[in-house]
Design a protein around this motif. Structure first.
Motif, PDB file in Angstrom:
ATOM      1  N   VAL A  75      66.113  -4.964  10.261  1.00  0.00           N
ATOM      2  CA  VAL A  75      65.871  -3.667   8.925  1.00  0.00           C
ATOM      3  C   VAL A  75      64.535  -3.563   9.561  1.00  0.00           C
ATOM      4  N   TYR A  76      65.182  -1.576   9.580  1.00  0.00           N
ATOM      5  CA  TYR A  76      63.685  -1.081   9.597  1.00  0.00           C
ATOM      6  C   TYR A  76      63.377   0.711   8.558  1.00  0.00           C
ATOM      7  N   LEU A  77      62.338   0.209   9.339  1.00  0.00           N
ATOM      8  CA  LEU A  77      61.346   0.943   7.546  1.00  0.00           C
ATOM      9  C   LEU A  77      60.965   2.005   8.255  1.00  0.00           C
ATOM     10  N   GLN A  78      61.558   3.514   8.868  1.00  0.00           N
ATOM     11  CA  GLN A  78      60.517   4.169   9.090  1.00  0.00           C
ATOM     12  C   GLN A  78      59.603   5.583   8.444  1.00  0.00           C
ATOM     13  N   MET A  79      58.019   4.883   8.632  1.00  0.00           N
ATOM     14  CA  MET A  79      57.842   5.274   7.587  1.00  0.00           C
ATOM     15  C   MET A  79      56.205   7.157   8.137  1.00  0.00           C
ATOM     16  N   ASP A  91      55.963  -3.285  -5.852  1.00  0.00           N
ATOM     17  CA  ASP A  91      56.793  -2.110  -6.296  1.00  0.00           C
ATOM     18  C   ASP A  91      58.144  -1.753  -5.109  1.00  0.00           C
ATOM     19  N   PHE A  92      58.952  -1.433  -5.762  1.00  0.00           N
ATOM     20  CA  PHE A  92      60.240  -0.790  -5.413  1.00  0.00           C
ATOM     21  C   PHE A  92      60.092   0.527  -4.247  1.00  0.00           C
ATOM     22  N   VAL A  93      60.226   0.204  -2.762  1.00  0.00           N
ATOM     23  CA  VAL A  93      60.246   1.465  -2.233  1.00  0.00           C
ATOM     24  C   VAL A  93      61.451   2.165  -1.332  1.00  0.00           C
ATOM     25  N   VAL A  94      62.570   0.956  -1.158  1.00  0.00           N
ATOM     26  CA  VAL A  94      63.885   1.455  -0.712  1.00  0.00           C
ATOM     27  C   VAL A  94      64.786  -0.253  -1.262  1.00  0.00           C
ATOM     28  N   ALA A  95      65.871   0.429  -1.305  1.00  0.00           N
ATOM     29  CA  ALA A  95      66.779  -0.451  -1.493  1.00  0.00           C
ATOM     30  C   ALA A  95      68.400  -0.139  -0.436  1.00  0.00           C
ATOM     31  N   GLY A 100      53.359  -3.787  10.968  1.00  0.00           N
ATOM     32  CA  GLY A 100      52.361  -2.971   9.689  1.00  0.00           C
ATOM     33  C   GLY A 100      50.692  -2.849  10.817  1.00  0.00           C
ATOM     34  N   GLY A 101      49.982  -2.126  10.323  1.00  0.00           N
ATOM     35  CA  GLY A 101      49.191  -1.418  11.282  1.00  0.00           C
ATOM     36  C   GLY A 101      47.942  -1.342   9.940  1.00  0.00           C
ATOM     37  N   LEU A 102      47.292  -0.640  11.234  1.00  0.00           N
ATOM     38  CA  LEU A 102      45.796   0.754  10.741  1.00  0.00           C
ATOM     39  C   LEU A 102      45.865   2.459  11.256  1.00  0.00           C
ATOM     40  N   VAL A 103      46.528   2.735  10.197  1.00  0.00           N
ATOM     41  CA  VAL A 103      46.411   4.623  10.521  1.00  0.00           C
ATOM     42  C   VAL A 103      45.754   5.482  10.100  1.00  0.00           C
ATOM     43  N   GLN A 104      45.596   7.093  10.343  1.00  0.00           N
ATOM     44  CA  GLN A 104      45.301   7.068   9.570  1.00  0.00           C
ATOM     45  C   GLN A 104      46.474   8.145   8.491  1.00  0.00           C
ATOM     46  N   ALA A 105      46.335   9.482   7.432  1.00  0.00           N
ATOM     47  CA  ALA A 105      47.261   9.448   7.308  1.00  0.00           C
ATOM     48  C   ALA A 105      47.958  10.846   8.210  1.00  0.00           C
ATOM     49  N   GLY A 106      49.027  11.239   7.754  1.00  0.00           N
ATOM     50  CA  GLY A 106      50.030  12.196   8.129  1.00  0.00           C
ATOM     51  C   GLY A 106      50.544  10.834   9.473  1.00  0.00           C
ATOM     52  N   ASP A 107      50.313  10.223   9.737  1.00  0.00           N
ATOM     53  CA  ASP A 107      50.971   9.581  11.039  1.00  0.00           C
ATOM     54  C   ASP A 107      52.223   8.678  10.719  1.00  0.00           C
ATOM     55  N   SER A 108      52.951   8.507  11.152  1.00  0.00           N
ATOM     56  CA  SER A 108      53.950   7.850  11.218  1.00  0.00           C
ATOM     57  C   SER A 108      53.403   5.951  11.389  1.00  0.00           C
ATOM     58  N   LEU A 109      54.438   5.016  10.872  1.00  0.00           N
ATOM     59  CA  LEU A 109      54.864   3.486  11.158  1.00  0.00           C
ATOM     60  C   LEU A 109      56.398   3.097  11.297  1.00  0.00           C
ATOM     61  N   ARG A 110      56.658   2.212  12.027  1.00  0.00           N
ATOM     62  CA  ARG A 110      57.779   1.812  11.434  1.00  0.00           C
ATOM     63  C   ARG A 110      57.348   0.234  11.232  1.00  0.00           C
ATOM     64  N   LEU A 111      57.866   0.303  10.662  1.00  0.00           N
ATOM     65  CA  LEU A 111      58.263  -1.383  10.530  1.00  0.00           C
ATOM     66  C   LEU A 111      59.610  -2.672  10.307  1.00  0.00           C
ATOM     67  N   SER A 112      59.710  -3.109  10.844  1.00  0.00           N
ATOM     68  CA  SER A 112      60.992  -4.184  11.003  1.00  0.00           C
ATOM     69  C   SER A 112      60.480  -5.673   9.896  1.00  0.00           C
ATOM     70  N   CYS A 113      62.294  -6.580   9.943  1.00  0.00           N
ATOM     71  CA  CYS A 113      62.480  -7.233   9.104  1.00  0.00           C
ATOM     72  C   CYS A 113      63.920  -7.432   9.986  1.00  0.00           C
ATOM     73  N   ALA A 114      63.369  -8.402  10.520  1.00  0.00           N
ATOM     74  CA  ALA A 114      64.438  -9.273  11.554  1.00  0.00           C
ATOM     75  C   ALA A 114      64.737 -10.923  10.556  1.00  0.00           C
ATOM     76  N   ALA A 115      65.473 -11.072  10.612  1.00  0.00           N
ATOM     77  CA  ALA A 115      66.695 -12.192   9.850  1.00  0.00           C
ATOM     78  C   ALA A 115      67.303 -12.780  10.778  1.00  0.00           C
ATOM     79  N   SER A 116      67.563 -13.931   9.993  1.00  0.00           N
ATOM     80  CA  SER A 116      68.256 -14.975  10.863  1.00  0.00           C
ATOM     81  C   SER A 116      68.983 -16.906   9.811  1.00  0.00           C
ATOM     82  N   GLY A 117      69.182 -16.656  10.195  1.00  0.00           N
ATOM     83  CA  GLY A 117      70.161 -18.062   9.441  1.00  0.00           C
ATOM     84  C   GLY A 117      71.343 -17.078   8.283  1.00  0.00           C
ATOM     85  N   GLN A 118      71.474 -15.775   8.457  1.00  0.00           N
ATOM     86  CA  GLN A 118      72.452 -15.128   8.268  1.00  0.00           C
ATOM     87  C   GLN A 118      73.102 -13.479   9.051  1.00  0.00           C
TER      88      GLN A 118
END
Length: 122
Positions: free
Chosen positions: A78-82, A45-49, A8-26
């Motif tokens: 898992v990544y979330l490209q926004m 709120d639901f975003v994506v599944a 996450g971070g601070l971006v301007q409208a129109g920009d892109s950002l990629r979130l990552s979610c690293a899993a461990s244990g399974q």
């Protein structure tokens, strides 16, 4: 299962950002994955599944066409490209996982990451 969300971070409208979610244990291949977002004092709120079995991915109407979930099972991440972010996307974003398919229901996910803040300025 432990989930670590970051990117996450601070971006301007129109920009892109990629979130990552690293899993461990399974292995990620045994988990259905999702992203939710939350504003202070509001419900998550639901975003994506994404389904582990069928490869099905469902998006909320507010992000469809702008956000993309992808998996890298080798990295157990898992990544979330926004893209085309707007101020209404500002929230804390959480990744979630469960062996059972819970689709849009936050209560159906057993495992949660710690959240990462996304702030979009106008």
């Amino acid at each position: 299962v432990q989930l670590q969300a970051y990117g996450g971070g601070l971006v301007q409208a129109g920009d892109s950002l990629r979130l990552s979610c690293a899993a461990s244990g399974q292995s990620l291949s045994s988990l259905n994955m999702a992203w939710f977002r939350q504003l202070p004092g509001k419900d998550r709120d639901f975003v994506v599944a994404n389904s582990r079995h069928f490869g099905q991915t469902i998006y909320s109407d507010s992000v469809k066409g702008r956000f993309t979930l992808s998996r890298d099972n080798a990295k157990n991440t898992v990544y979330l490209q926004m893209n085309s972010l707007n101020p209404e996307d500002t929230a804390v974003y959480y990744c979630a996982a469960d062996p059972q398919w819970a689709a849009r229901q936050a209560g159906g996910y057993r495992y949660w990451g710690q959240g990462t803040q996304v702030t979009v300025s106008s």
